[in-house]
Scaffold this active site. Sequence first.
Site, PDB file in Angstrom:
ATOM      1  N   HIS A  74     -12.794 -16.022  12.287  1.00  0.00           N
ATOM      2  CA  HIS A  74     -12.864 -16.579  13.639  1.00  0.00           C
ATOM      3  C   HIS A  74     -11.491 -16.492  14.295  1.00  0.00           C
ATOM      4  CE1 HIS A  74     -16.225 -18.370  11.421  1.00  0.00           C
ATOM      5  NE2 HIS A  74     -16.842 -18.480  12.581  1.00  0.00           N
ATOM      6  N   TYR A 114     -23.681 -19.869  13.358  1.00  0.00           N
ATOM      7  CA  TYR A 114     -23.980 -20.457  12.046  1.00  0.00           C
ATOM      8  C   TYR A 114     -24.904 -19.565  11.210  1.00  0.00           C
ATOM      9  CZ  TYR A 114     -22.649 -24.164  15.234  1.00  0.00           C
ATOM     10  OH  TYR A 114     -22.016 -24.897  16.225  1.00  0.00           O
ATOM     11  N   HIS A 116     -23.179 -20.952  22.218  1.00  0.00           N
ATOM     12  CA  HIS A 116     -23.019 -21.222  20.795  1.00  0.00           C
ATOM     13  C   HIS A 116     -23.931 -22.314  20.243  1.00  0.00           C
ATOM     14  CE1 HIS A 116     -20.812 -21.537  16.898  1.00  0.00           C
ATOM     15  NE2 HIS A 116     -20.491 -20.283  17.176  1.00  0.00           N
ATOM     16  N   HIS A 126     -22.522 -13.212  20.711  1.00  0.00           N
ATOM     17  CA  HIS A 126     -22.555 -14.406  19.851  1.00  0.00           C
ATOM     18  C   HIS A 126     -23.166 -15.591  20.618  1.00  0.00           C
ATOM     19  CE1 HIS A 126     -21.541 -16.551  16.239  1.00  0.00           C
ATOM     20  NE2 HIS A 126     -20.561 -17.275  16.751  1.00  0.00           N
ATOM     21  N   ASP A 170     -15.479 -14.044  15.256  1.00  0.00           N
ATOM     22  CA  ASP A 170     -16.437 -14.776  16.083  1.00  0.00           C
ATOM     23  C   ASP A 170     -15.748 -15.828  16.949  1.00  0.00           C
ATOM     24  OD1 ASP A 170     -18.204 -13.368  14.518  1.00  0.00           O
ATOM     25  OD2 ASP A 170     -19.356 -15.124  13.862  1.00  0.00           O
ATOM     26  N   ASP A 171     -16.455 -16.215  17.989  1.00  0.00           N
ATOM     27  CA  ASP A 171     -16.203 -17.417  18.801  1.00  0.00           C
ATOM     28  C   ASP A 171     -15.167 -17.255  19.906  1.00  0.00           C
ATOM     29  OD1 ASP A 171     -18.013 -18.498  17.064  1.00  0.00           O
ATOM     30  OD2 ASP A 171     -16.693 -20.066  16.270  1.00  0.00           O
TER      31      ASP A 171
END
Length: 258
Positions: free
Chosen positions: A210, A156, A119, A115, A64-65
């Site tokens: 991540h 989250y 965010h 995603h 992710d991210d």
Amino acid sequence: MPEINRRRFVIAAASMLSAPMLAKGAEAQAAPQSFAGRGAIRRGVDATVTRVPTAQPLVAMTFDDGPHPNLTPQLLDMLRARGIRATFYVIGRNAARYPQILQRMVAEGHEIGNHTYSHPSLFGHSDASVLNQIDRTNQAVYAAVGRPPVTMRPPYGNLYDRQRLMLHQARAMPTVLWSIDTLDWQRPGSGVVAQRIVHGSHTGGVILAHDIHSATVRAMPAALDGVAARGFRFVTVSELIGWPRWDRRRLRLAGASR
Ligand SMILES: [Zn+2]
């Protein structure tokens, strides 16, 4: 990450999410009203994937991210060296900034998921705001690689059941959570991250990490090799669900809404 919805060890019932629903292939991500499986969603059943029931020793590695301009290419090198396909839940604004990295992901067989664009925690967001975050990200990925994501992961893990159902009905996108958590955002060190992945892996599992943390990327050679040594095979999220490989699908952009 305290809000993670742990009670929900779900269960995208294969019958709900897999092949028959997507028989039309290229049309699956078309305008929502033409989504082949939409009618199959049962009231009260949210479209959430945390792990997938399967008899095969499959796991999905997810990051992710990103993309991160330096770390993600390093990670891609490690995956390529092992012939492993992963799934990247990218942040839309990062996707817009680093389209070449997305192009490399697709060229090397990886899957790109949604995603959100910036965010946020989506708790408390209106449906329009949720769709805005999703659509802008789909557009950024589409602009980079010519196909939009087919699954999303909320930052989250924060997305109410009602929001997940809304999203599934409006955009045909299941919410993909995880069943193996590296907790790498707490920066436990690469050894611990690798250990959590190797020891936590289970059949049908979805591993969360991540690719914006250098220790996570440093952990990956040992993690990937350790999981493989236990007899598991890495697949993308789409493959784990039983869908066709995302990097080979022809998908149109849905719902340029608002
Ligand atoms: Zn995130």
